[in-house]
Design a protein around this motif. Structure first.
Motif, PDB file in Angstrom:
ATOM      1  N   HIS A   5      39.987  35.353  56.042  1.00 27.23           N
ATOM      2  CA  HIS A   5      38.327  35.843  55.502  1.00 27.23           C
ATOM      3  C   HIS A   5      38.538  37.176  54.402  1.00 27.23           C
ATOM      4  N   SER A   6      39.587  37.821  54.552  1.00 29.95           N
ATOM      5  CA  SER A   6      39.455  38.960  53.585  1.00 29.95           C
ATOM      6  C   SER A   6      39.785  38.401  52.354  1.00 29.95           C
ATOM      7  N   VAL A   7      40.758  37.540  52.307  1.00 31.52           N
ATOM      8  CA  VAL A   7      41.154  36.932  50.770  1.00 31.52           C
ATOM      9  C   VAL A   7      40.012  36.217  50.097  1.00 31.52           C
ATOM     10  N   HIS A   8      39.278  35.545  51.019  1.00 26.46           N
ATOM     11  CA  HIS A   8      38.060  34.892  50.372  1.00 26.46           C
ATOM     12  C   HIS A   8      36.933  36.011  49.974  1.00 26.46           C
ATOM     13  N   ARG A   9      36.798  36.832  50.628  1.00 24.06           N
ATOM     14  CA  ARG A   9      35.912  38.102  50.135  1.00 24.06           C
ATOM     15  C   ARG A   9      36.259  38.625  48.934  1.00 24.06           C
ATOM     16  N   ILE A  10      37.650  38.872  48.836  1.00 23.86           N
ATOM     17  CA  ILE A  10      38.171  39.552  47.430  1.00 23.86           C
ATOM     18  C   ILE A  10      37.999  38.688  46.283  1.00 23.86           C
ATOM     19  N   THR A  11      38.097  37.406  46.636  1.00 24.66           N
ATOM     20  CA  THR A  11      38.162  36.280  45.529  1.00 24.66           C
ATOM     21  C   THR A  11      36.675  36.164  45.148  1.00 24.66           C
ATOM     22  N   ARG A  12      35.792  36.410  46.051  1.00 22.65           N
ATOM     23  CA  ARG A  12      34.261  36.391  45.718  1.00 22.65           C
ATOM     24  C   ARG A  12      33.860  37.666  44.817  1.00 22.65           C
ATOM     25  N   GLN A  13      34.680  38.842  45.025  1.00 21.87           N
ATOM     26  CA  GLN A  13      34.413  39.944  44.232  1.00 21.87           C
ATOM     27  C   GLN A  13      34.806  39.601  42.792  1.00 21.87           C
ATOM     28  N   PHE A  14      36.126  39.247  42.829  1.00 20.79           N
ATOM     29  CA  PHE A  14      36.392  38.692  41.429  1.00 20.79           C
ATOM     30  C   PHE A  14      35.537  37.709  40.788  1.00 20.79           C
ATOM     31  N   GLN A  15      34.977  36.718  41.327  1.00 20.09           N
ATOM     32  CA  GLN A  15      34.158  35.634  41.071  1.00 20.09           C
ATOM     33  C   GLN A  15      32.921  36.170  40.185  1.00 20.09           C
ATOM     34  N   ARG A  16      32.291  37.244  40.674  1.00 19.84           N
ATOM     35  CA  ARG A  16      30.963  37.878  40.487  1.00 19.84           C
ATOM     36  C   ARG A  16      31.409  38.993  39.454  1.00 19.84           C
ATOM     37  N   ASN A  17      32.476  39.875  39.500  1.00 22.57           N
ATOM     38  CA  ASN A  17      32.566  40.912  38.521  1.00 22.57           C
ATOM     39  C   ASN A  17      33.806  40.640  37.429  1.00 22.57           C
ATOM     40  N   PHE A  18      34.637  39.682  37.297  1.00 17.99           N
ATOM     41  CA  PHE A  18      35.720  39.650  36.696  1.00 17.99           C
ATOM     42  C   PHE A  18      35.867  38.252  35.826  1.00 17.99           C
ATOM     43  N   VAL A  19      35.425  37.045  36.559  1.00 16.45           N
ATOM     44  CA  VAL A  19      35.341  35.878  35.702  1.00 16.45           C
ATOM     45  C   VAL A  19      34.130  35.881  34.558  1.00 16.45           C
ATOM     46  N   GLY A  20      34.986  35.433  33.358  1.00 17.64           N
ATOM     47  CA  GLY A  20      34.043  35.390  32.176  1.00 17.64           C
ATOM     48  C   GLY A  20      34.325  36.838  31.305  1.00 17.64           C
ATOM     49  N   HIS A  21      35.065  37.713  31.762  1.00 15.97           N
ATOM     50  CA  HIS A  21      35.133  38.899  31.117  1.00 15.97           C
ATOM     51  C   HIS A  21      36.567  39.056  30.762  1.00 15.97           C
ATOM     52  N   ARG A  22      36.906  39.704  29.586  1.00 15.41           N
ATOM     53  CA  ARG A  22      38.018  39.981  28.870  1.00 15.41           C
ATOM     54  C   ARG A  22      38.491  41.290  29.830  1.00 15.41           C
ATOM     55  N   VAL A  23      39.724  41.149  30.124  1.00 14.75           N
ATOM     56  CA  VAL A  23      40.257  42.359  31.056  1.00 14.75           C
ATOM     57  C   VAL A  23      41.417  43.064  30.301  1.00 14.75           C
ATOM     58  N   ALA A  36      51.923  42.086  33.400  1.00 14.86           N
ATOM     59  CA  ALA A  36      50.690  42.665  32.875  1.00 14.86           C
ATOM     60  C   ALA A  36      50.547  42.306  31.470  1.00 14.86           C
ATOM     61  N   GLU A  37      51.818  42.853  30.603  1.00 12.33           N
ATOM     62  CA  GLU A  37      51.876  42.412  29.264  1.00 12.33           C
ATOM     63  C   GLU A  37      51.677  40.926  29.002  1.00 12.33           C
ATOM     64  N   GLN A  38      51.909  40.131  29.850  1.00 12.17           N
ATOM     65  CA  GLN A  38      51.547  38.580  29.746  1.00 12.17           C
ATOM     66  C   GLN A  38      50.132  38.168  29.603  1.00 12.17           C
ATOM     67  N   LEU A  39      49.127  39.173  30.526  1.00 17.68           N
ATOM     68  CA  LEU A  39      47.931  38.791  30.871  1.00 17.68           C
ATOM     69  C   LEU A  39      46.876  39.596  30.199  1.00 17.68           C
ATOM     70  N   ASP A  40      47.492  40.924  29.663  1.00 17.60           N
ATOM     71  CA  ASP A  40      46.598  41.862  29.112  1.00 17.60           C
ATOM     72  C   ASP A  40      45.727  41.283  27.850  1.00 17.60           C
ATOM     73  N   GLY A  41      44.591  41.704  27.994  1.00 17.52           N
ATOM     74  CA  GLY A  41      43.555  41.214  26.903  1.00 17.52           C
ATOM     75  C   GLY A  41      43.052  39.799  26.918  1.00 17.52           C
ATOM     76  N   GLN A  42      43.410  39.218  27.853  1.00 18.72           N
ATOM     77  CA  GLN A  42      42.872  37.662  28.198  1.00 18.72           C
ATOM     78  C   GLN A  42      41.415  37.764  29.106  1.00 18.72           C
ATOM     79  N   THR A  43      41.013  36.654  29.147  1.00 15.32           N
ATOM     80  CA  THR A  43      39.655  36.468  29.638  1.00 15.32           C
ATOM     81  C   THR A  43      39.875  35.664  30.953  1.00 15.32           C
ATOM     82  N   ILE A  44      39.644  36.124  32.076  1.00 14.97           N
ATOM     83  CA  ILE A  44      39.591  35.640  33.386  1.00 14.97           C
ATOM     84  C   ILE A  44      38.501  34.237  33.398  1.00 14.97           C
ATOM     85  N   THR A  45      39.189  33.109  33.569  1.00 13.65           N
ATOM     86  CA  THR A  45      38.018  32.082  33.960  1.00 13.65           C
ATOM     87  C   THR A  45      37.896  31.487  35.134  1.00 13.65           C
TER      88      THR A  45
END
Length: 333
Positions: A5-23, A36-45
């Motif tokens: 249940h905790s992991v699903h709640r965390i994931t919903r936080q990311f779906q609402r706040n990070f998906v579609g945003h460059r990080v 981190a270097e491999q992911l930096d500057g990319q957009t979470i989809t």
């Protein structure tokens, strides 16, 4: 260990706040610097949860896999948009409910339990008044400065213009390609919060009824069913009246199906409330007390030596699958 249940709640936080945003992705601790270097500057989809594991997809095809394990936890800061099942309004997320965040009437107040099992702002390993129990970190000071200075051993920080998520103490934190993600998912059992179809239920039933392994071990096997940990195992077995040592193959079809359906029921409650509520039909003061105190929302978990709530027999504590198991030798005979 944080359960499904905790992991699903965390994931919903990311779906609402990070998906579609460059990080911006960094590793203040340094242990995840290459990833981190491999992911930096990319957009979470995409953000997905399967059992106790979370997967974040980035627009260049790579994924970040997180398994919190015993000590991992995420802390969020910034202008967080909460999932509708977690809260009904927006607000800056800080140490307390001081920045305009409002909760639905049923969840207001009791959301913050005295054991630190749940917090909207920080999800994962147990903590007490914002002190990381595994690392004994100093209290995290949430201020109006954004982003905040990293506190303690932050393995990875994900940062947008308005939201920050810090990860500490995970068992796994790695960058995977799509084929590697598919291989991980293939090893995991069904998760009813992700897929509660007849096919998923049938997969669970078929595996359990073929195994000579005790049902108390099978429920903790993530290749059999995803997301169940020590608390849910003990509580589900009590609710079903099952002896933990009963071989899976000796259980009837209806019994195993009922286990799956009860897991789907309890997991959904856990995702909605943030707490492992395993006692049904609580109302009013009883419900509020249970939301606040773990001892008032479980049948057997951590009640060794205490009388069973149903029959009065003392609850037994033993070890199974390298974890503590709590059960009633009479109700679960």
């Amino acid at each position: 260990m944080p359960e499904g249940h905790s992991v699903h709640r965390i994931t919903r936080q990311f779906q609402r706040n990070f998906v579609g945003h460059r990080v911006t992705v960094t590793s203040p601790q340094g242990r995840f610097a290459a990833g981190a270097e491999q992911l930096d500057g990319q957009t979470i989809t995409d953000a997905r949860a399967v059992g106790k594991q979370m997967f974040l997809e980035f627009d260049h095809g790579l994924w970040l896999r997180i398994h919190l394990g015993l000590y991992g936890a995420w802390d969020f800061n910034g202008e967080i948009l909460m999932d509708a099942t977690m809260a009904s309004a927006n607000g800056r997320m800080g140490q307390t409910n001081q920045h305009g965040t409002e909760l639905p009437p049923r969840l207001a107040g009791p959301t913050f339990d005295v054991d630190g099992e749940n917090s909207i702002f920080s999800i994962g390993a147990p903590r007490s008044t914002r002190v990381r129990m595994s690392e004994r970190e100093k209290e995290i000071d949430f201020t109006d400065t954004f982003p905040p200075e990293p506190v303690g051993q932050v393995r990875v920080r994900l940062l947008t213009d308005t939201v920050c998520a810090d990860l500490r103490g995970p068992t796994a934190c790695e960058v995977l390609d799509p084929a590697q993600v598919a291989a991980v998912l293939a090893r995991l059992g069904p998760d009813p919060e992700l897929d509660n179809t007849p096919e998923a239920e049938e997969r669970f039933v078929t595996v359990v009824r073929k195994k000579p392994t005790p049902i108390g071990r099978l429920l903790m096997d993530q290749s059999v069913v995803s997301g169940i940990g020590n608390v849910y195992r003990a509580e589900m077995l009590f609710r079903a009246g099952l002896n933990p040592h009963t071989p899976g193959k000796s259980l009837g079809d209806d019994t195993v199906r009922a286990l799956w359906q009860d897991w789907a029921h309890l997991l959904h409650i856990g995702v909605a409330t943030g707490q492992m509520m395993t006692m049904d039909k609580l109302e009013g003061a009883g419900y509020r007390r249970a939301m606040k105190h773990r001892a008032d929302r479980h049948w057997v978990y951590k009640r060794e030596g205490l009388p069973c709530r149903v029959c009065g027999t003392h609850i037994v504590l033993e070890e199974m699958a390298a974890r503590k198991l709590y059960w009633c030798p009479r109700c679960q005979a």
